[in-house]
Write a protein that holds these residues in place. Structure first.
Motif, PDB file in Angstrom:
ATOM      1  N   PRO A 340      46.395   1.131 -31.123  1.00  0.00           N
ATOM      2  CA  PRO A 340      46.667   0.787 -29.726  1.00  0.00           C
ATOM      3  C   PRO A 340      45.703   1.535 -28.797  1.00  0.00           C
ATOM      4  O   PRO A 340      45.695   2.773 -28.805  1.00  0.00           O
ATOM      5  N   PRO A 341      44.885   0.811 -28.022  1.00  0.00           N
ATOM      6  CA  PRO A 341      43.865   1.466 -27.209  1.00  0.00           C
ATOM      7  C   PRO A 341      44.383   1.865 -25.830  1.00  0.00           C
ATOM      8  O   PRO A 341      45.497   1.521 -25.430  1.00  0.00           O
ATOM      9  N   GLY A 342      43.556   2.614 -25.126  1.00  0.00           N
ATOM     10  CA  GLY A 342      43.749   2.803 -23.692  1.00  0.00           C
ATOM     11  C   GLY A 342      44.888   3.688 -23.258  1.00  0.00           C
ATOM     12  O   GLY A 342      45.358   3.554 -22.136  1.00  0.00           O
ATOM     13  N   THR A 343      45.368   4.588 -24.128  1.00  0.00           N
ATOM     14  CA  THR A 343      46.453   5.439 -23.666  1.00  0.00           C
ATOM     15  C   THR A 343      46.113   6.919 -23.730  1.00  0.00           C
ATOM     16  O   THR A 343      46.509   7.681 -22.855  1.00  0.00           O
ATOM     17  N   ARG A 344      45.371   7.355 -24.764  1.00  0.00           N
ATOM     18  CA  ARG A 344      45.174   8.784 -24.967  1.00  0.00           C
ATOM     19  C   ARG A 344      43.695   9.152 -25.026  1.00  0.00           C
ATOM     20  O   ARG A 344      42.903   8.450 -25.648  1.00  0.00           O
ATOM     21  N   GLU A 345      43.345  10.276 -24.406  1.00  0.00           N
ATOM     22  CA  GLU A 345      41.967  10.746 -24.469  1.00  0.00           C
ATOM     23  C   GLU A 345      41.582  11.064 -25.907  1.00  0.00           C
ATOM     24  O   GLU A 345      40.445  10.835 -26.321  1.00  0.00           O
ATOM     25  N   SER A 346      42.555  11.591 -26.668  1.00  0.00           N
ATOM     26  CA  SER A 346      42.242  11.996 -28.037  1.00  0.00           C
ATOM     27  C   SER A 346      41.769  10.808 -28.878  1.00  0.00           C
ATOM     28  O   SER A 346      40.965  10.966 -29.785  1.00  0.00           O
ATOM     29  N   THR A 347      42.279   9.600 -28.576  1.00  0.00           N
ATOM     30  CA  THR A 347      41.826   8.420 -29.312  1.00  0.00           C
ATOM     31  C   THR A 347      40.330   8.234 -29.121  1.00  0.00           C
ATOM     32  O   THR A 347      39.593   7.939 -30.062  1.00  0.00           O
ATOM     33  N   TYR A 348      39.866   8.430 -27.865  1.00  0.00           N
ATOM     34  CA  TYR A 348      38.460   8.183 -27.571  1.00  0.00           C
ATOM     35  C   TYR A 348      37.563   9.327 -28.027  1.00  0.00           C
ATOM     36  O   TYR A 348      36.352   9.171 -28.131  1.00  0.00           O
ATOM     37  N   GLU A 349      38.170  10.505 -28.276  1.00  0.00           N
ATOM     38  CA  GLU A 349      37.382  11.619 -28.797  1.00  0.00           C
ATOM     39  C   GLU A 349      37.292  11.572 -30.313  1.00  0.00           C
ATOM     40  O   GLU A 349      36.481  12.261 -30.916  1.00  0.00           O
ATOM     41  N   ASN A 350      38.135  10.754 -30.908  1.00  0.00           N
ATOM     42  CA  ASN A 350      38.197  10.703 -32.363  1.00  0.00           C
ATOM     43  C   ASN A 350      36.937  10.032 -32.927  1.00  0.00           C
ATOM     44  O   ASN A 350      36.649   8.880 -32.624  1.00  0.00           O
ATOM     45  N   PRO A 351      36.150  10.752 -33.739  1.00  0.00           N
ATOM     46  CA  PRO A 351      34.903  10.170 -34.266  1.00  0.00           C
ATOM     47  C   PRO A 351      35.133   8.921 -35.105  1.00  0.00           C
ATOM     48  O   PRO A 351      34.305   8.006 -35.106  1.00  0.00           O
ATOM     49  N   LYS A 352      36.273   8.851 -35.784  1.00  0.00           N
ATOM     50  CA  LYS A 352      36.535   7.670 -36.613  1.00  0.00           C
ATOM     51  C   LYS A 352      36.691   6.431 -35.735  1.00  0.00           C
ATOM     52  O   LYS A 352      36.226   5.343 -36.060  1.00  0.00           O
ATOM     53  N   TYR A 353      37.365   6.606 -34.590  1.00  0.00           N
ATOM     54  CA  TYR A 353      37.539   5.480 -33.676  1.00  0.00           C
ATOM     55  C   TYR A 353      36.202   5.108 -33.051  1.00  0.00           C
ATOM     56  O   TYR A 353      35.859   3.928 -32.955  1.00  0.00           O
ATOM     57  N   GLN A 354      35.430   6.127 -32.634  1.00  0.00           N
ATOM     58  CA  GLN A 354      34.130   5.857 -32.010  1.00  0.00           C
ATOM     59  C   GLN A 354      33.222   5.070 -32.934  1.00  0.00           C
ATOM     60  O   GLN A 354      32.495   4.176 -32.519  1.00  0.00           O
ATOM     61  N   GLU A 355      33.309   5.412 -34.213  1.00  0.00           N
ATOM     62  CA  GLU A 355      32.444   4.732 -35.167  1.00  0.00           C
ATOM     63  C   GLU A 355      32.880   3.277 -35.374  1.00  0.00           C
ATOM     64  O   GLU A 355      32.063   2.370 -35.433  1.00  0.00           O
ATOM     65  N   ALA A 356      34.211   3.078 -35.450  1.00  0.00           N
ATOM     66  CA  ALA A 356      34.720   1.739 -35.736  1.00  0.00           C
ATOM     67  C   ALA A 356      34.658   0.831 -34.511  1.00  0.00           C
ATOM     68  O   ALA A 356      34.564  -0.389 -34.643  1.00  0.00           O
ATOM     69  N   ALA A 357      34.742   1.405 -33.322  1.00  0.00           N
ATOM     70  CA  ALA A 357      34.859   0.590 -32.111  1.00  0.00           C
ATOM     71  C   ALA A 357      33.743   0.921 -31.135  1.00  0.00           C
ATOM     72  O   ALA A 357      33.881   1.813 -30.305  1.00  0.00           O
ATOM     73  N   PRO A 358      32.628   0.187 -31.180  1.00  0.00           N
ATOM     74  CA  PRO A 358      31.506   0.480 -30.277  1.00  0.00           C
ATOM     75  C   PRO A 358      31.836   0.186 -28.818  1.00  0.00           C
ATOM     76  O   PRO A 358      31.105   0.601 -27.934  1.00  0.00           O
ATOM     77  N   PHE A 359      32.946  -0.534 -28.580  1.00  0.00           N
ATOM     78  CA  PHE A 359      33.316  -0.883 -27.213  1.00  0.00           C
ATOM     79  C   PHE A 359      34.134   0.222 -26.549  1.00  0.00           C
ATOM     80  O   PHE A 359      34.511   0.112 -25.393  1.00  0.00           O
ATOM     81  N   ALA A 360      34.426   1.303 -27.304  1.00  0.00           N
ATOM     82  CA  ALA A 360      35.356   2.323 -26.822  1.00  0.00           C
ATOM     83  C   ALA A 360      34.950   2.881 -25.459  1.00  0.00           C
ATOM     84  O   ALA A 360      35.785   3.023 -24.567  1.00  0.00           O
ATOM     85  N   ASP A 361      33.649   3.169 -25.279  1.00  0.00           N
ATOM     86  CA  ASP A 361      33.212   3.758 -24.022  1.00  0.00           C
ATOM     87  C   ASP A 361      33.432   2.823 -22.836  1.00  0.00           C
ATOM     88  O   ASP A 361      33.845   3.261 -21.766  1.00  0.00           O
ATOM     89  N   PHE A 362      33.144   1.532 -23.047  1.00  0.00           N
ATOM     90  CA  PHE A 362      33.352   0.566 -21.973  1.00  0.00           C
ATOM     91  C   PHE A 362      34.799   0.542 -21.539  1.00  0.00           C
ATOM     92  O   PHE A 362      35.124   0.530 -20.362  1.00  0.00           O
ATOM     93  N   VAL A 363      35.688   0.509 -22.540  1.00  0.00           N
ATOM     94  CA  VAL A 363      37.113   0.430 -22.249  1.00  0.00           C
ATOM     95  C   VAL A 363      37.564   1.663 -21.479  1.00  0.00           C
ATOM     96  O   VAL A 363      38.209   1.562 -20.431  1.00  0.00           O
ATOM     97  N   LEU A 364      37.167   2.828 -21.993  1.00  0.00           N
ATOM     98  CA  LEU A 364      37.580   4.073 -21.348  1.00  0.00           C
ATOM     99  C   LEU A 364      37.079   4.119 -19.913  1.00  0.00           C
ATOM    100  O   LEU A 364      37.823   4.425 -18.975  1.00  0.00           O
ATOM    101  N   ASN A 365      35.815   3.737 -19.725  1.00  0.00           N
ATOM    102  CA  ASN A 365      35.225   3.754 -18.397  1.00  0.00           C
ATOM    103  C   ASN A 365      35.949   2.775 -17.464  1.00  0.00           C
ATOM    104  O   ASN A 365      36.265   3.097 -16.323  1.00  0.00           O
ATOM    105  N   ALA A 366      36.242   1.577 -17.986  1.00  0.00           N
ATOM    106  CA  ALA A 366      36.913   0.569 -17.161  1.00  0.00           C
ATOM    107  C   ALA A 366      38.286   1.062 -16.725  1.00  0.00           C
ATOM    108  O   ALA A 366      38.676   0.914 -15.564  1.00  0.00           O
ATOM    109  N   ILE A 367      39.018   1.668 -17.655  1.00  0.00           N
ATOM    110  CA  ILE A 367      40.354   2.146 -17.302  1.00  0.00           C
ATOM    111  C   ILE A 367      40.258   3.267 -16.286  1.00  0.00           C
ATOM    112  O   ILE A 367      41.021   3.332 -15.319  1.00  0.00           O
TER     113      ILE A 367
END
Lengths: 436, 295
Positions: A340-367
């Protein structure tokens, strides 16, 4: 013979359930992918909390909203956990319909929740719901089509550019339409998108005295632009396309561009679900006059109604389902693009998520750039980016959404539709007592 | 107190006692919901805004009756009922005459033509929406592509007409069913006699079959009208009353008020108006039908 076997079994089952002393809580939720995964993890939760049994009521969004609203407004008490959106939480909290969540365990790490999301769920400094997943809006596009047309995507696209690009990649003979946007009427469907478009064209729903401004020049310009864009470069039958329909169109390669929820990114990027996974580009939501309010903010949250009899058990469940451990559990069992995206900073700091989801930065920035308290160019009396957080907004948004649907279908001119919408919103607001 | 030959009494107190419970139950069954609707229609009652409450007087009615959307919905309701009735009665009569003829496979053909009536409204509407009228994947779009004609986006360019087509498709088999049974009771000798007198098939249809079907047609009109006033599922599934208000009928209008706006007061007022409208229609109908049935 048959009965003889069944009766003792039934008796044994009843006894067993008494013996366990488990408390059953009823969770009402929406049938979106992330919630289906949560339902699938019921066993994991019950293993960790043997004294709590979960019972699920999974419904489609509109039906869920009807069931929950009627239940909570009539003090029905059918549900112990309710899935509600950012629109309902502050209104329901004000009515004392939701349990205040001020004594969360230390391990929950409240400060880890993204600030705009947390703020949207707080009233006077205390939380009334916990975010399950959050989203903003962004633009998806087909890199192969853009390359063929020789278009370079800038860091921040504008709506004029989008119109120009749509004309270049529009190819209906080969079943590729320039752009797909929401057209299905409803305050949570087409109006979520149209509101952000109006925001970025410099319009607003109400002036400081709560007088609606639906037929203002900004609205006419924005809606006129939207209708022309869709008629020239949109797919046929756009008035019946909502989020799900557009997602299906885009992932089967029929749209060149699509501006919609960030929560679609995971599915579009997953090659099992999407034919365009390897030629998918991301960009921030386009802007026009102002960047303010160009992308929306929404989260689906879990809350406990005051009418529940099992508040403690319910609290145990919602802190589990929105915790960091839950996100890791989903990442390990379902794959990291499914968390589940868009709720916790730790999700976006997690290297495993960053690797799997290249869109992570866009989402975080948009939110993080969406600000419900300051979403319009001119000052407005309300809170909300794509919604107005007052109880009347459901009615208002539905009415205006219908009229814009009529304009999109060509049943009415944009001016006539907006004038009619303005009159009907004035009536609703007068009936609700905002002015005489 | 009269005594029948069977020994049972008719009328009197004993009967009142025997019928009393059933009649009371039926009255309660009917009056309680009706009373509550009336009560709510005079209340300021919005589910999502309990701050506003109390007696509303005629407010709900004034807001409703001055709402242009209500009149659009009424107009749409009448158009919908009128067109579906016309199509299903005329089409049903013609089909009934056709299916009365002897031809190979008549039994199966009759079964097939009646089948749409047994499809649930929601399912029928979905089939029409996604398989027939869809502008990209639909059979109609494929056909017009084949013939080189422009593709029609049914639900946005002619929403009410599309709904009328779907509902008529569902209700024509019902008309056919009733009219076919009526035609079967037509005396063969009469037709034979007319034919011997030199009447052509058209004259037989006009002067013998049609007068014979008069009763059955009025029954069809009455029953269909009652159901057509409350058409909801087809609209909900296909157009959601839109675009704009183009396909909103009274039932859908009340649904929007009650479950999208959560305005219980306004929706109840709409319900009361719908009850009044239905009763006006019913009075006219029962009179005409009763006249037809007397002969």
């Amino acid at each position: 013979m048959y009965l003889k076997h069944v009766l003792p079994l039934a008796g044994a089952a009843t006894l067993a359930s008494f013996a366990a002393h488990a408390e059953t809580i009823t969770v009402a939720t929406v049938n979106n992918n992330d919630m289906i995964i949560m339902q699938g993890l019921t066993d994991e939760f019950e293993k960790a909390h043997p004294d709590i049994d979960l019972e699920w009521v999974v419904l489609e969004e509109n039906v869920l909203r009807q069931r929950l609203t009627t239940d909570i407004a009539t003090d029905g008490g059918q549900f112990d956990v309710m899935t509600v959106g950012t629109y309902e939480v502050p209104i329901w909290a004000q009515q004392d319909w939701l349990v205040e969540l001020d004594d969360l365990p230390e391990s929950y790490n409240e400060q880890d929740l993204l600030k705009p999301v947390r703020d949207g769920l707080s009233q006077d400094g205390s939380l009334y719901a916990l975010p399950f997943y959050g989203e903003s809006s962004m633009m998806y596009y087909r890199t192969d089509l853009f390359e063929k047309a020789g278009i370079e995507m800038p860091e921040q696209p504008s709506w004029d550019q989008v119109q120009d690009w749509a004309s270049q990649i529009h190819d209906p003979d080969n079943d590729v339409y320039g752009i797909c946007l929401r057209g299905k009427p409803g305050w949570g469907e087409n109006m979520a998108f149209v509101s952000t478009l109006v925001n970025t064209f410099g319009g607003r729903w109400f002036d400081e005295d709560w007088q609606p401004e639906i037929n203002s020049p900004e609205w006419k310009e924005a809606v006129g632009f939207y209708v022309d864009l869709m008629n020239d470069y949109g797919p046929p039958g756009a008035t019946s396309n909502g989020f799900n329909e557009n997602q299906a169109l885009f992932s089967s390669g029929k749209c060149g561009m699509w501006v919609d929820a960030t929560s679609a990114a995971g599915g579009l990027y997953n090659p099992d679900e999407s034919q365009v996974a390897d030629k998918l580009g991301f960009a921030p939501a386009p802007i026009a006059e102002t960047p303010k309010g160009a992308n929306w903010l929404w989260s689906w949250t879990l809350a406990i109604p005051t009418s529940s009899d099992s508040k403690d058990a319910a609290k145990t469940f919602i802190t589990w389902a929105t915790s960091q451990e839950y996100i890791e559990l989903v990442g390990e069992t379902e794959g990291w693009t499914s968390v589940p995206p868009g709720t916790r900073e730790s999700t976006y700091e997690n290297p495993k998520y960053q690797e799997a989801a290249p869109f992570a930065d866009f989402v975080l920035n948009a939110i993080q750039t969406a600000d419900p308290t300051d979403s319009t160019l001119k000052p407005s009396p309300y809170i909300g980016v794509q919604t107005v957080n007052i109880p009347e907004f459901q009615a208002v948004g539905t009415q205006v959404g219908q009229m814009i649907g009529a304009a999109l279908a060509g049943q009415q001119s944009v001016d006539a539709a907006l004038d009619q919408a303005q009159r009907s919103v004035e009536r609703t607001m007068r009936q609700a007592g905002y002015y005489d | 107190m009269r005594e029948r030959t069977s020994g049972r009494t008719v009328g009197g107190f004993r009967n009142l006692f025997l019928q009393g419970p059933a009649v009371t139950l039926l009255l309660l069954w009917m009056l309680v919901p009706l009373g509550m609707t009336l009560w709510f229609s005079f209340q300021r009652y919005n589910l999502i805004n309990p701050m506003i409450s109390g007696f509303a007087g005629w407010d709900n009615y004034t807001y409703l009756l001055t709402d242009p959307a209500l009149w659009t919905a009424m107009g749409n309701t009448l158009l919908l009922v009128g067109w579906v009735l016309a199509i299903s009665v005329i089409g049903g009569t013609l089909l009934a005459v056709l299916f009365q003829q002897e031809f190979f496979g008549r039994g199966i053909a009759r079964l097939l033509v009646i089948a749409p009536f047994f499809v649930m409204p929601t399912v029928g509407a979905l089939v029409w929406k996604n398989m027939l009228m869809h502008p990209v994947n639909g059979v109609f779009a494929w056909l017009s592509n084949l013939l080189g004609l422009p593709v029609i986006d049914w639900f946005s360019s002619m929403p009410l007409a599309s709904i009328i087509i779907i509902v008529a498709w569902q209700w024509m088999p019902f008309a056919l069913l009733i009219l076919l049974t009526a035609i079967q009771s037509l005396d063969d000798d009469q037709v034979e006699a007319a034919r011997m007198d030199g009447a052509g098939p058209l004259a037989i249809f006009w002067f013998i079959t049609l007068p014979h079907l008069k009763r059955a047609i009025s029954v069809v009109i009455m029953i269909e009208m009652i159901f057509l006033l409350t058409i909801f599922a087809e609209i909900f599934v296909t157009t959601s009353g839109g675009p704009g208000l183009a396909s909103t009928n009274l039932a859908y209008f009340i649904y929007i008020r009650a479950l999208l706006d959560f305005d219980v007061g306004g929706a109840s007022a709409g319900g009361v108006i719908a009850i009044i409208l239905a009763n006006i229609v019913a009075i006219f109908l029962i009179r005409t039908v009763a006249k037809n049935l007397e002969t």
